[in-house]
Design an enzyme around this catalytic site. Sequence first.
Site, PDB file in Angstrom:
ATOM      1  N   GLN A 725       0.814  -1.203   0.000  1.00 51.93           N
ATOM      2  CA  GLN A 725       0.000   0.000   0.000  1.00 51.93           C
ATOM      3  C   GLN A 725       0.857   1.266   0.000  1.00 51.93           C
ATOM      4  OE1 GLN A 725      -3.202   0.736  -0.195  1.00 51.93           O
ATOM      5  NE2 GLN A 725      -3.058   2.905   0.345  1.00 51.93           N
ATOM      6  N   GLU A 726       1.915   1.269   0.811  1.00 48.84           N
ATOM      7  CA  GLU A 726       2.692   2.489   1.020  1.00 48.84           C
ATOM      8  C   GLU A 726       3.561   2.852  -0.186  1.00 48.84           C
ATOM      9  OE1 GLU A 726       2.689   4.673   3.315  1.00 48.84           O
ATOM     10  OE2 GLU A 726       1.625   3.783   4.999  1.00 48.84           O
ATOM     11  N   SER A 727       4.221   1.868  -0.778  1.00 43.47           N
ATOM     12  CA  SER A 727       5.227   2.188  -1.803  1.00 43.47           C
ATOM     13  C   SER A 727       5.158   1.315  -3.040  1.00 43.47           C
ATOM     14  CB  SER A 727       6.633   2.037  -1.195  1.00 43.47           C
ATOM     15  OG  SER A 727       6.859   0.685  -0.810  1.00 43.47           O
TER      16      SER A 727
END
Length: 854
Positions: A725-727
Amino acid sequence: MKKGLFLSYWWTLALPIAAVTVVTVRAHPSPPSVNLGAKPGISTSAKVEPRMTPVRSSGPTSTAPKPADIARTTGAVGQSSVLLAGSPALLVDGLDPSTAASNQDFAAIEQQASDGDVGPAEARLRQLAGGTDLAVAARAQFLLARMYLMNGDTANGQRAFQDFLTRFASQPEAPLAHFALGEIAYQQGQRDQAASELREYLKSTLDHSLDGYADFDLARISQDSGDRSGAISLFQSAVEAGVPLSEDLTASSAVGQAMLASGHASDAAKWYGTLAARPSNDPTSRAHYEFLEATALVQSGDEPAAATIFRSLLQDDANGADMGATVNALKSLGQSIGDFEAGEAYLHARQYGAAVQSLGVYLDRNPQGSDAATARYDRGVALIDQNDGATAAAQLDRFVSLYPGDGRLGAAVLLEGKALNVAGNWNQAVKLLLGFVAQHPTDASAPQALADAVQYLKSASQDTTALQVEQQLIATFPNSPLMPTAAFDVGWADYERLDFAAARSVWQSVLNRWPTNPRSSPSLLWLGKLEQRSGNTAAAQRDFQLAWQANPGDYYAFRAHDLEVDAASQNYSVLVEPSPTELAQEQSDLESWLATWTNPTDVERDLPYLGAPISRGSTLNRISALAAIGLQDDLQNEIKQAMGQYSSDGRSLFALADTLDRAGLTTDALTAAYQLLMISPAPNAYQSPRLLQRLVYPFLYRDLITQSAQKYGVDPLLLVSLIRQESAFNPRAHSVTGALGLTQFEPGTAQGVAARIGLKDFTLDQLYQPRVAIELGAAYLAGQTKAFGGNPIFALAAYNAGAGSLQSWLSDNPRQDLDLLVEEIPFQQTNDYVRNIYRFYDEYRFVYRSSPGK
């Protein structure tokens, strides 16, 4: 094409090359038919003259990378790593060390580099490159050069490849080293050196995967030096060998224009016809070459043949950029083409400005014409696509007023409402839609009119009025499939007022009427929670099961499933790794699924990737070879152009994703696989084939994630979901707010966590190292999980919005009900974030871990 004709075209390269437009939008266990040892030609009945220069002798098949020869890593697709975090492993046949120990050495080096320990990896490669085992030393030297290029260190990469050729010139990878040095020299403006290296590459009998690049660069070098005839020949060679679409258009136009300028229009028409017939074309490039063919036919005097092609292009949605010229060409040939016909062609080609103009001219001249109704309707559509909401609304209102009995009346009202909302007149849009429903309650568009009104009211923060309209939708159209969405909102409003009986009644109506509608999952989940709260265990289990069955893979369905099986108490097994046999079956299943909606011919079904257009050219081979060398700019250009060219072709997207994955380009494979999912009939990843799920949800950095998860006591699949999700697994990711690395830490938070876990001499640059970023993420996630009573989803909310925000939200949630929190998170970003990661987490558990419930 007569042999030698190119020699008479040399002078025409002094003329400007015609501008071309590139639109940019990414079970076969047997090897793909792409062969790096054979030069791809242009498959067509039209004749293409053999290459004039350079002459290559036949020789053994290439040892350069072939997608089918790369063993898929068991356990996690694409987890093979790189000599740079996030980049592909070197995929070269023929340099296979003879001992198991050396293979282990290279595996350990690749693991080091993947974990961000580039310095030790470089030192070990240098040591191996200086050894006495020729195969091991050559492989190490090539990997060293590649590692430098992947890290952006062109100078050292250049020197390392030069050293490789000095010491290992007889090795099979020497041609690729020559090519790398030629490309580097060309980019640095060293034309003579580039030409020398590229010609050395072209002399080889071992590799032809990058011939097109070499020919194209040599053509430009020849052109700059005044060798016009040589440039023409090389441009043709580049097209025949295969280059990315933008280069293909440039080179083919140069050749065709040279023919036209020299008076050989028939040859030009044959040339463009040959290009149009290539099976590797996408619809847009095929239409463009057909347009050029017809243009050349006009110059050759064959106007009837040209008119036939132009007419077919007039009906071709793919003829976007050339549609205006097509219309003008037909008019210049004396062909009858009216403003209405032209306007419709422009609309289909998505040239909305030209469509608006042509349809407007038609209406001015024929306000009562036989096509006036369609012209007004379609002009409104084109105006909306131009974001001219006010003018579109006026045009569509005129249609509604003049044609009340037209079968498109409801659709026109919906479009007019959309246009008014685009123009900022949401209140007028709502009034229009509600009035339409009152006057035409039996029209098929009436339920959608109410649903659209609800959306416009919500976007204007008119929530109370929106609820009233939803209540009208439920009461008036209980049999509409739009009813469950409205029912959930109405029931939720009752629930928030603590009127549980009213909420139960509304959600029960969904159960009674729409138990299998995908939109019913939210109502069924919350109905189950109400039953659970009342102690009706059997009814709760029923509702949770129905919520899952209605839309498996949706956030609400996953939540319902986990509540049904009491996921928190399940004894999940350890991470599982599919066997090669299972992976082969998964590929077969994916191709069978693709065949159900991409409709390959019987012949195509027997070809690799079901005969995907991309697999019938040289694109996949070029990507694999560029990945092996480490030329990042060329590689990323190839991937970007392939994604744009084949963004709507499911079979080509799978072929591209599979090739990228096998090359270790996991994040690029993810992008291509996700685009495939988006254009497929599958409503979500869970309802797509298992192999596609592996590509969309890869388990990159598996060892690091598992180690850090064990160290800090978090689920490794929750941690990988967070990273996804983040990167999206990009170790160099950075946000506009200053968050860095795989786990997207802001500087202050990172320094605090690093100090807490005793990470000495920590610097912010280390956030770009996967090993450090993952450990910090695991430590922080563990701390937040502990702070919020062991609930990992609360921890994720705190990870995104901050612990203070989460504490504030939980203060109004005494039961600390996760589902209540998700519904009431006031930050839309955090709301979406938590739902996304929850879906990711369940997807990862489904793909990489066995469970009694799945």
